[in-house]
Design a protein around this motif. Structure first.
Motif: not given
Length: 72
Positions: A15-22, A35-38, A40-55
């Motif tokens: 999403a960040s790459w697409w925003l940079h191009r768009a 909408a794509v920026a929102a 990207a921000v939500a995916a970043l926050g949730l992705g970091l939480a799931f990637a570092f903490e997991g279960p």
């Protein structure tokens, strides 16, 4: 859970790459870009939480008792 976090971080990067191009043109951001920026921000926050903490995100935590009793 860690894989889901990695997938969300990949979605954030895409999403960040697409925003940079768009947004490289002369026009300002429109509703789609916001909408794509929102997303990207939500995916970043949730992705970091799931990637570092997991279960461990869903473990039960002890709740401290009340310090006083309230009766209306």
């Amino acid at each position: 859970m860690h894989g889901f976090g990695a997938a969300l971080l990949g979605l954030c990067g895409t999403a960040s790459w697409w925003l940079h191009r768009a947004l490289g043109g002369a026009h300002g951001p429109g509703p789609l870009e916001f909408a794509v920026a929102a997303l990207a921000v939500a995916a970043l926050g949730l992705g970091l939480a799931f990637a570092f903490e997991g279960p461990a995100l869903f473990r039960l935590l002890p709740v401290p008792g009340r310090h006083f009793d309230f009766t209306p």
